[in-house]
Design an enzyme around this catalytic site. Sequence first.
Site, PDB file in Angstrom:
ATOM      1  N   ARG A 111      19.790 -10.218 -30.674  1.00 36.74           N
ATOM      2  CA  ARG A 111      20.156  -9.338 -29.557  1.00 36.74           C
ATOM      3  C   ARG A 111      19.589  -7.930 -29.758  1.00 36.74           C
ATOM      4  NH1 ARG A 111      25.227  -6.402 -27.920  1.00 36.74           N
ATOM      5  NH2 ARG A 111      25.152  -6.332 -25.640  1.00 36.74           N
ATOM      6  N   HIS A 115      17.148  -5.965 -27.115  1.00 36.76           N
ATOM      7  CA  HIS A 115      17.448  -4.638 -26.575  1.00 36.76           C
ATOM      8  C   HIS A 115      16.359  -3.625 -26.935  1.00 36.76           C
ATOM      9  CE1 HIS A 115      21.812  -4.748 -25.113  1.00 36.76           C
ATOM     10  NE2 HIS A 115      21.437  -6.001 -25.281  1.00 36.76           N
ATOM     11  N   VAL A 119      13.092  -1.848 -23.727  1.00 32.32           N
ATOM     12  CA  VAL A 119      13.053  -0.399 -23.525  1.00 32.32           C
ATOM     13  C   VAL A 119      11.835   0.151 -24.272  1.00 32.32           C
ATOM     14  CG1 VAL A 119      14.289   1.777 -23.815  1.00 32.32           C
ATOM     15  CG2 VAL A 119      15.564  -0.327 -23.379  1.00 32.32           C
ATOM     16  N   ASN A 143      24.540  -0.523 -24.745  1.00 33.76           N
ATOM     17  CA  ASN A 143      24.510  -0.578 -26.206  1.00 33.76           C
ATOM     18  C   ASN A 143      25.777  -0.070 -26.888  1.00 33.76           C
ATOM     19  OD1 ASN A 143      21.877  -1.517 -25.959  1.00 33.76           O
ATOM     20  ND2 ASN A 143      20.958   0.507 -26.247  1.00 33.76           N
ATOM     21  N   PRO A 212      19.553  -6.018 -18.642  1.00 32.11           N
ATOM     22  CA  PRO A 212      20.489  -6.742 -17.772  1.00 32.11           C
ATOM     23  C   PRO A 212      21.929  -6.544 -18.257  1.00 32.11           C
ATOM     24  CG  PRO A 212      18.659  -8.155 -18.456  1.00 32.11           C
ATOM     25  CD  PRO A 212      18.586  -6.914 -19.289  1.00 32.11           C
ATOM     26  N   HIS A 242      22.203 -17.202 -26.159  1.00 32.25           N
ATOM     27  CA  HIS A 242      23.652 -17.025 -26.040  1.00 32.25           C
ATOM     28  C   HIS A 242      24.418 -18.211 -26.633  1.00 32.25           C
ATOM     29  CE1 HIS A 242      23.477 -13.878 -22.536  1.00 32.25           C
ATOM     30  NE2 HIS A 242      23.050 -13.408 -23.692  1.00 32.25           N
TER      31      HIS A 242
END
Length: 381
Positions: A111, A115, A119, A143, A212, A242
């Site tokens: 994860r 993330h 970005v 975050n 998201p 997930h």
Amino acid sequence: MSTSLILIYLFEVPPNFSNSLPPSPTNKFTFPNKKIGSKRVSREETMKLLLVIFLVHAIFIPCFSFDVSGKDLPLTLDNYKSTCPTAFDVIKKEMECIVKEDPRNAAIVIRLHFHDCFVQGCDASVLLDETETLQGEKKASPNINSLKGYEIVDRIKNIIESECPGVVSCADLLTISARDATILVGGPYWDVPVGRKDSKTASYELATTNLPTPEEGLVSIISKFYYQGLSVEDMVALVGAHTIGKAQCRNFRSRIYGDFRVTSALNPVSETYLTSLRELCPESSGEGDSNVTAMDNVTPNLFDNSIYHTLLRGEGLLNSDHEMYSSMFGIQTRRIVSKYAEDPVAFFEQFSKSMVKMGNILNSKSLVDGEVRRNCRFVNT
């Protein structure tokens, strides 16, 4: 009435839909009223028409294919062959210890990598601590109080630096660690091209808008993946991570006190599951917000295709996952979810390809003036 107008009226879209799309340097459009035949079309209808075009491309036509597989990119498999030949082995060995200590660490690292890449590209910007001169990404809404794993990166980085000072970037370290984490909980292997540089900047704004969210609708999520050069198939495959993830109560409360009972078809087994979820997560906001539970309640510590069976049963814990199979716009995503539920090999193959593709989202600026941080939390001085 034209086909376009028929489609517009079939898909009623909220007037503020455009506000949910991620920002882009090229999306500063104006929408003056237009005339189609004898009908004057308003700004809202113009926006709907653009949305229909987007839906046709993003959902009803087979997946787009973007060439970010490594071709013509400054990444190679042997980048550290002469400068730090033990890099991959050191990271693998340490990840084995880290996942053995707590299997959840595998999902945490994957994860964190996701993330980071959404970005500014995969440039380790997410790892930067806030300073007087730099606003980091750690306190951005997707975050804060949620993203973890920074100390895992620190731990591996310290070992790497003791063997090969100033050679292996934090961005590469995180990308390799995500691959190893996947393998260690039963997931597939893939080769990791390396040669990324660490950025000297971070973007709180992009961290807030590009990632998201658990409550987000399917169309908006697709647009965020599309903005990164990732297809619908990539999106559904990457959501498969997930299967080893956990979610906080604050992120699934609206789902379990909303339509969960309806979507799970009043199944007695699902009803028992829902009862346990509600015991863990009270309806009142603020109570138990940080309580966590597995998104895959069947094999939570094994990387497999069980999460897709969960979606088929209507038991998706996060609304964003549930939308993949239940949304009226999910013609293509529903087909892909069913395929991965039936064929775990197909899921593993696509997950590997999509992870490479995501890992190859690069920050062009950091490639030019980036660095190899000595400490992943701070820019070199």
